[in-house]
Motif scaffolding. Structure first.
Motif, PDB file in Angstrom:
ATOM      1  N   LEU A   1       7.643 -11.330  -9.545  1.00  0.00           N
ATOM      2  CA  LEU A   1       6.493 -12.001  -8.954  1.00  0.00           C
ATOM      3  C   LEU A   1       5.576 -11.036  -8.196  1.00  0.00           C
ATOM      4  CD1 LEU A   1       8.152 -15.261  -7.548  1.00  0.00           C
ATOM      5  CD2 LEU A   1       7.006 -14.932  -9.741  1.00  0.00           C
ATOM      6  N   VAL A   2       6.118  -9.905  -7.752  1.00  0.00           N
ATOM      7  CA  VAL A   2       5.315  -9.006  -6.907  1.00  0.00           C
ATOM      8  C   VAL A   2       4.804  -7.780  -7.662  1.00  0.00           C
ATOM      9  CG1 VAL A   2       6.600  -9.743  -4.872  1.00  0.00           C
ATOM     10  CG2 VAL A   2       7.294  -7.665  -6.059  1.00  0.00           C
ATOM     11  N   MET A   3       5.109  -7.681  -8.964  1.00  0.00           N
ATOM     12  CA  MET A   3       4.694  -6.503  -9.725  1.00  0.00           C
ATOM     13  C   MET A   3       3.173  -6.266  -9.700  1.00  0.00           C
ATOM     14  SD  MET A   3       7.354  -4.887 -10.807  1.00  0.00           S
ATOM     15  CE  MET A   3       8.106  -5.354  -9.246  1.00  0.00           C
ATOM     16  N   PRO A   4       2.343  -7.291  -9.919  1.00  0.00           N
ATOM     17  CA  PRO A   4       0.894  -7.043  -9.875  1.00  0.00           C
ATOM     18  C   PRO A   4       0.419  -6.522  -8.521  1.00  0.00           C
ATOM     19  CG  PRO A   4       1.342  -9.119 -10.984  1.00  0.00           C
ATOM     20  CD  PRO A   4       2.634  -8.672 -10.370  1.00  0.00           C
ATOM     21  N   GLY A   5       0.994  -7.045  -7.441  1.00  0.00           N
ATOM     22  CA  GLY A   5       0.614  -6.582  -6.115  1.00  0.00           C
ATOM     23  C   GLY A   5       1.000  -5.132  -5.881  1.00  0.00           C
ATOM     24  N   LEU A   6       2.193  -4.759  -6.313  1.00  0.00           N
ATOM     25  CA  LEU A   6       2.657  -3.380  -6.163  1.00  0.00           C
ATOM     26  C   LEU A   6       1.789  -2.398  -6.940  1.00  0.00           C
ATOM     27  CD1 LEU A   6       6.509  -3.906  -6.409  1.00  0.00           C
ATOM     28  CD2 LEU A   6       5.377  -2.646  -4.572  1.00  0.00           C
ATOM     29  N   LEU A   7       1.331  -2.840  -8.098  1.00  0.00           N
ATOM     30  CA  LEU A   7       0.621  -1.942  -9.004  1.00  0.00           C
ATOM     31  C   LEU A   7      -0.772  -1.571  -8.507  1.00  0.00           C
ATOM     32  CD1 LEU A   7       1.409  -0.617 -11.672  1.00  0.00           C
ATOM     33  CD2 LEU A   7       0.226  -2.450 -12.867  1.00  0.00           C
ATOM     34  N   GLN A   8      -1.175  -2.104  -7.386  1.00  0.00           N
ATOM     35  CA  GLN A   8      -2.490  -1.748  -6.856  1.00  0.00           C
ATOM     36  C   GLN A   8      -2.567  -0.281  -6.430  1.00  0.00           C
ATOM     37  OE1 GLN A   8      -4.941  -3.939  -7.356  1.00  0.00           O
ATOM     38  NE2 GLN A   8      -3.230  -5.080  -8.281  1.00  0.00           N
ATOM     39  N   TYR A   9      -1.421   0.407  -6.455  1.00  0.00           N
ATOM     40  CA  TYR A   9      -1.448   1.834  -6.141  1.00  0.00           C
ATOM     41  C   TYR A   9      -2.281   2.606  -7.155  1.00  0.00           C
ATOM     42  CZ  TYR A   9       2.084   2.752  -9.790  1.00  0.00           C
ATOM     43  OH  TYR A   9       2.759   2.860 -10.991  1.00  0.00           O
ATOM     44  N   VAL A  10      -2.457   2.059  -8.357  1.00  0.00           N
ATOM     45  CA  VAL A  10      -3.291   2.722  -9.360  1.00  0.00           C
ATOM     46  C   VAL A  10      -4.734   2.823  -8.855  1.00  0.00           C
ATOM     47  CG1 VAL A  10      -4.218   2.573 -11.705  1.00  0.00           C
ATOM     48  CG2 VAL A  10      -1.813   1.999 -11.270  1.00  0.00           C
ATOM     49  N   ALA A  11      -5.235   1.727  -8.278  1.00  0.00           N
ATOM     50  CA  ALA A  11      -6.584   1.755  -7.703  1.00  0.00           C
ATOM     51  C   ALA A  11      -6.636   2.651  -6.474  1.00  0.00           C
ATOM     52  CB  ALA A  11      -7.023   0.337  -7.349  1.00  0.00           C
ATOM     53  N   GLU A  12      -5.562   2.651  -5.686  1.00  0.00           N
ATOM     54  CA  GLU A  12      -5.523   3.510  -4.503  1.00  0.00           C
ATOM     55  C   GLU A  12      -5.629   4.985  -4.879  1.00  0.00           C
ATOM     56  OE1 GLU A  12      -3.090   2.567  -0.902  1.00  0.00           O
ATOM     57  OE2 GLU A  12      -1.960   1.374  -2.360  1.00  0.00           O
ATOM     58  N   ARG A  13      -5.045   5.343  -6.005  1.00  0.00           N
ATOM     59  CA  ARG A  13      -5.134   6.739  -6.449  1.00  0.00           C
ATOM     60  C   ARG A  13      -6.578   7.161  -6.672  1.00  0.00           C
ATOM     61  NH1 ARG A  13      -0.317   6.672 -11.003  1.00  0.00           N
ATOM     62  NH2 ARG A  13       1.418   7.336  -9.658  1.00  0.00           N
TER      63      ARG A  13
ATOM     64  N   THR B   1       0.829  -1.195   0.000  1.00  0.00           N
ATOM     65  CA  THR B   1       0.000   0.000   0.000  1.00  0.00           C
ATOM     66  C   THR B   1       0.868   1.252   0.000  1.00  0.00           C
ATOM     67  OG1 THR B   1      -0.122   0.181   2.426  1.00  0.00           O
ATOM     68  CG2 THR B   1      -1.792  -1.195   1.324  1.00  0.00           C
ATOM     69  N   VAL B   2       0.305   2.328  -0.507  1.00  0.00           N
ATOM     70  CA  VAL B   2       0.999   3.614  -0.493  1.00  0.00           C
ATOM     71  C   VAL B   2       1.224   4.065   0.946  1.00  0.00           C
ATOM     72  CG1 VAL B   2       0.760   6.060  -1.082  1.00  0.00           C
ATOM     73  CG2 VAL B   2       0.156   4.312  -2.760  1.00  0.00           C
ATOM     74  N   SER B   3       0.248   3.814   1.793  1.00  0.00           N
ATOM     75  CA  SER B   3       0.363   4.202   3.199  1.00  0.00           C
ATOM     76  C   SER B   3       1.566   3.538   3.861  1.00  0.00           C
ATOM     77  CB  SER B   3      -0.919   3.825   3.946  1.00  0.00           C
ATOM     78  OG  SER B   3      -0.816   4.162   5.314  1.00  0.00           O
ATOM     79  N   GLU B   4       1.764   2.247   3.594  1.00  0.00           N
ATOM     80  CA  GLU B   4       2.913   1.564   4.195  1.00  0.00           C
ATOM     81  C   GLU B   4       4.218   2.119   3.661  1.00  0.00           C
ATOM     82  OE1 GLU B   4       4.579  -2.925   5.136  1.00  0.00           O
ATOM     83  OE2 GLU B   4       3.478  -2.592   3.272  1.00  0.00           O
ATOM     84  N   GLN B   5       4.280   2.383   2.363  1.00  0.00           N
ATOM     85  CA  GLN B   5       5.507   2.937   1.790  1.00  0.00           C
ATOM     86  C   GLN B   5       5.836   4.281   2.433  1.00  0.00           C
ATOM     87  OE1 GLN B   5       7.170   0.953   0.070  1.00  0.00           O
ATOM     88  NE2 GLN B   5       5.981  -0.178  -1.455  1.00  0.00           N
ATOM     89  N   ALA B   6       4.813   5.113   2.673  1.00  0.00           N
ATOM     90  CA  ALA B   6       5.033   6.401   3.320  1.00  0.00           C
ATOM     91  C   ALA B   6       5.503   6.206   4.760  1.00  0.00           C
ATOM     92  CB  ALA B   6       3.754   7.229   3.285  1.00  0.00           C
ATOM     93  N   SER B   7       4.926   5.229   5.454  1.00  0.00           N
ATOM     94  CA  SER B   7       5.311   4.969   6.843  1.00  0.00           C
ATOM     95  C   SER B   7       6.761   4.481   6.927  1.00  0.00           C
ATOM     96  CB  SER B   7       4.374   3.935   7.472  1.00  0.00           C
ATOM     97  OG  SER B   7       3.058   4.443   7.576  1.00  0.00           O
ATOM     98  N   ILE B   8       7.188   3.685   5.961  1.00  0.00           N
ATOM     99  CA  ILE B   8       8.575   3.215   5.943  1.00  0.00           C
ATOM    100  C   ILE B   8       9.524   4.405   5.802  1.00  0.00           C
ATOM    101  CG2 ILE B   8      10.278   1.918   4.613  1.00  0.00           C
ATOM    102  CD1 ILE B   8       8.029  -0.076   3.941  1.00  0.00           C
ATOM    103  N   ILE B   9       9.171   5.341   4.933  1.00  0.00           N
ATOM    104  CA  ILE B   9      10.021   6.526   4.743  1.00  0.00           C
ATOM    105  C   ILE B   9      10.077   7.353   6.023  1.00  0.00           C
ATOM    106  CG2 ILE B   9      10.144   8.757   3.560  1.00  0.00           C
ATOM    107  CD1 ILE B   9       9.268   7.332   1.022  1.00  0.00           C
ATOM    108  N   GLU B  10       8.944   7.530   6.664  1.00  0.00           N
ATOM    109  CA  GLU B  10       8.938   8.277   7.930  1.00  0.00           C
ATOM    110  C   GLU B  10       9.791   7.566   8.979  1.00  0.00           C
ATOM    111  OE1 GLU B  10       4.836  10.825   8.193  1.00  0.00           O
ATOM    112  OE2 GLU B  10       4.728   8.713   8.814  1.00  0.00           O
TER     113      GLU B  10
END
Length: 377
Positions: A277-289, A148-157
């Motif tokens: 193997l994880v590209m489809p899972g990562l790409l769910q950010y399109v729906a999150e947008r 999720t985008v939220s998790e990626q942001a939390s990792i950066i923080e």
């Protein structure tokens, strides 16, 4: 001899030897012949051979890292995030120590995207930080993870907190723009909070590059559309370097294509840790947008920090209508439109123009004093 007694020898176990299988029925009956048996054995062997080829194809070793990638990895470090490791770069520049820039990369690449502007940033900032998102680059790529985008942001923080960084300028691209929007949303929320005792990350400026910040102007590539389809996504695992090169090359400008070695480096980073193997899972950010459009676009519209966009117009993912939409929805923000041949990766295609545009933006909103030269002039 009745029907059962005639067919019993053929289907008994163990099966009879092939040499004594003879036609068993009269004209009009189903016949089992030596020719049919041979065809059956041939189909079986072809199936096994095909399965072996597919297995070998899917398990083909990752390309060796180039010298540049080996150095990028060697000079980086890793942050622990639960059970996962996050790769990051943290280097000191020649600017003022308090001037820190955070570089946030896009999909499907990594922090290495900023390699061509790294030296320029080093000369302007006191510290340059960039990490590989979970699932990309040299970071871990857990299969089946809910990215999720939220998790990626939390990792950066979490990374910035560990590095004792409290204020940053953000330079982002593509998916990184969306992560930056979430970081901006959090900053604005905390800024307005009644209790300001708790420390929080402060954003001094935000510079975006060719990101799909408006879902209505974003056009996924053909391969991305396949990965977004749950029925067709498994087919993308059959991709190879040549299908990757063909698809990835289309987002660059026609005159600013990566070199053959660059393509190999991008592919090696993608394949690292079974990244395909994880590209489809990562790409769910399109729906999150789409789901979070109001919050993320709203953050840009309500931003209390300067916002700028560096845009390459030869971008099939974010075509020129994007720039019009940007000016319409964000009249208070600024934009630099690069040469018409620059595509989706401006910092790779024309790093000097990106640095000039970025530093020009900073000089207007947050002048950075260069260290005074010593010696005679």
């Amino acid at each position: 001899m009745n029907f059962v007694s005639r067919i019993q020898p053929v289907f008994s176990y163990p099966p009879p030897s092939w040499h004594w299988v003879q036609p068993l029925f009269a004209k009009g009956d189903f016949l089992i012949t030596e020719d049919m048996a041979l065809r059956g054995k041939t189909k079986f062997l072809l199936s096994v051979f095909t399965a072996i080829l597919i297995w070998a194809y899917l398990n083909y070793p990752v390309p060796p890292l180039s010298f540049e990638l080996r150095e990028w990895k060697r000079t980086g470090k890793f942050l622990s995030h639960g059970d996962f490791k996050i790769f990051y770069q943290d280097v000191n520049g020649t600017g003022r120590p308090e001037d820190v820039v955070l570089c946030v990369h896009g999909f499907p690449t990594a922090s290495y995207d900023f390699a061509k502007v790294w030296e320029g940033l080093n000369g302007r900032f006191g510290r340059i930080i960039a990490s590989d998102m979970l699932g990309l680059g040299f970071s871990d790529k857990p299969y089946g993870h809910n990215y999720t985008v939220s998790e990626q942001a939390s990792i950066i923080e979490k990374l910035l907190k560990m590095l004792a960084v409290e204020e940053v300028h953000i330079l982002s691209h593509d998916l990184g723009d969306t992560v930056a929007q979430e970081l901006l949303r959090r900053f604005l929320y905390r800024q307005k909070a009644t209790s300001k005792a708790a420390p929080y990350l402060k954003i001094k400026s935000l510079c975006l590059m060719n990101g799909g910040v408006f879902p209505e102007t974003h056009h996924p590539t053909f391969m991305q559309k396949l990965m977004l389809n749950p029925w067709l996504a498994p087919l993308t695992r059959l991709g190879n370097y040549y299908t990757f090169k063909n698809g990835f090359g289309k987002v660059f400008g026609p005159d600013t294509q990566p070199s053959p070695m660059d393509f190999v480096d991008f592919w090696a980073l993608l394949r690292w840790n079974d990244g395909t193997l994880v590209m489809p899972g990562l790409l769910q950010y399109v729906a999150e947008r789409r789901v979070n459009r109001e919050a993320w676009v709203g953050a840009l519209q309500k931003s209390t920090v300067p916002v700028h966009m560096i845009y390459g117009p030869s971008d099939p993912v974010n075509p020129p209508v994007f720039a019009d939409r940007y000016r319409e929805l964000l009249p208070q923000a600024t934009i630099t439109v690069l040469d018409k041949h620059i595509g989706h990766y401006p910092h790779w295609e024309d790093p000097m123009a990106v640095l000039m545009a970025y530093f020009g933006f900073l000089e207007k909103v947050s002048p950075l004093t260069q260290p005074q030269a010593t010696g005679e002039t």
